[in-house]
Design a protein around this motif. Structure first.
Motif, PDB file in Angstrom:
ATOM      1  N   GLU A   1      -6.077  -4.652   8.417  1.00  0.00           N
ATOM      2  CA  GLU A   1      -6.926  -3.829   7.570  1.00  0.00           C
ATOM      3  C   GLU A   1      -8.234  -3.481   8.267  1.00  0.00           C
TER       4      GLU A   1
ATOM      5  N   GLY B   1     -11.744  -2.326   6.427  1.00  0.00           N
ATOM      6  CA  GLY B   1     -12.335  -2.030   5.124  1.00  0.00           C
ATOM      7  C   GLY B   1     -11.276  -2.048   4.043  1.00  0.00           C
ATOM      8  N   GLU B   2     -11.152  -0.941   3.320  1.00  0.00           N
ATOM      9  CA  GLU B   2     -10.194  -0.877   2.212  1.00  0.00           C
ATOM     10  C   GLU B   2      -8.858  -0.269   2.637  1.00  0.00           C
ATOM     11  N   PHE B   3      -8.684  -0.033   3.931  1.00  0.00           N
ATOM     12  CA  PHE B   3      -7.498   0.665   4.401  1.00  0.00           C
ATOM     13  C   PHE B   3      -6.576  -0.269   5.176  1.00  0.00           C
TER      14      PHE B   3
ATOM     15  N   ASP C   1      -3.291   5.137   1.490  1.00  0.00           N
ATOM     16  CA  ASP C   1      -4.232   4.033   1.681  1.00  0.00           C
ATOM     17  C   ASP C   1      -4.294   3.576   3.129  1.00  0.00           C
TER      18      ASP C   1
ATOM     19  N   ARG D   1       0.834  -1.193   0.000  1.00  0.00           N
ATOM     20  CA  ARG D   1       0.000   0.000   0.000  1.00  0.00           C
ATOM     21  C   ARG D   1       0.878   1.255   0.000  1.00  0.00           C
TER      22      ARG D   1
END
Length: 280
Positions: A54, A56-58, A21, A17
């Motif tokens: 993580e 979610g998307e992070f 992010d 990442r």
């Protein structure tokens, strides 16, 4: 990868990442390099790692900051500096901290104004969530939004636990000064009814209210009552280990922590913690 035990900052991410992010979770605890503070830091690392690093998307970065020593009065500047350090991080999303109510009185308004979630494992003062004193809970939430959550009951619930630990006889209260202690004493009065007596010498049990280990140890060693009950904050501060054997035998320690090994999930977490950090 879990950050090393000696490091205050570490990335716990799935890898690959870029910085944009990632979000940062802080742990703000007393003495993060030893004792209870170190356990809380490492448990936070483990919980994030179990989630795959993580949310979610992070990806999740992790930072530990020092909230001041547990079991001794701390000036408000200490939790304020810890809060400001977290708030200055543009990627901060949440803080696990405010182990004590007096620390939360300083840090909660700062986190709330910055829009940062504060999750507390120890701040039981009921005014953070309910109308206890004039202007509460609004005074702690200047943004007008709720950004505070406990993972324990408030001191209203703790009052019931302290009285249960005191047994069925008469009860006296020995309290430190300050708003946090006063509210817990009020909750004890309301719950105890005619069991409450003003003379420690006539009580079957004494409930100590406060968070100063040195003061509490002095009361524990005096022949005030056959049973002395101490609250959650002093249990977490390590008071049991600081008392001589005679005082410890007549002391009862209330804790908001779950009974070790009491659920399958907790047993699994305890086993993984011990494997990862080589201590219980």
């Amino acid at each position: 990868m879990l950050a090393g035990c000696g490091s205050e900052r570490g990335a716990i991410t799935a890898g690959g990442r870029v910085a944009g992010d990632n979000l940062t979770v802080y742990t703000s605890v007393p003495d993060p390099g030893r004792g209870l503070g170190r356990d809380m830091v490492d448990a936070s690392k483990l919980a994030i790692a179990q989630a795959g690093g993580e949310a979610g998307e992070f990806g999740i970065n992790f930072v530990a900051v020092d909230e001041g020593s547990l079991g001794a009065p701390a000036p408000p500047i200490v939790p304020a500096e810890a809060a400001e350090r977290a708030i200055r991080d543009t990627q901060v999303i949440a803080v696990v901290g405010a182990v004590r109510s007096d620390a939360a009185m300083t840090s909660l308004p700062l986190f709330n104004a910055a829009g940062t979630l504060l999750v507390s494992p120890g701040a039981g003062y009921p005014g953070f969530t309910d109308a206890v004193a004039p202007g509460e809970p609004e005074r702690w939430l200047p943004s007008g939004r709720q950004t505070f959550a406990r993972v324990i009951g408030s001191d209203v619930a703790q009052a019931d636990a302290l009285l249960a630990a005191a047994g069925d006889g008469s009860v006296a209260v020995e309290a430190e000064a300050g708003r946090v202690a006063e509210e817990l004493v009020d909750a004890l009065r309301a719950a105890a009814g005619d069991r409450l007596v003003g003379d420690l010498a006539r009580a079957d049990a004494v409930i100590y209210v406060g968070g100063d280990v040195r003061s509490a140890a002095g009361v524990a060693e005096s022949p005030a009552a056959p049973r002395i009950v101490f609250p959650d904050e002093l249990t977490r501060a390590g008071l049991p280990g600081r008392l001589p054997a005679a005082a410890r035998r007549r002391a009862v320690f209330v804790s908001s922590a779950p009974e070790p090994g009491s659920t399958p999930e907790l047993r699994a977490f305890e086993a993984e913690f011990e494997q990862g950090f080589e201590r219980a």
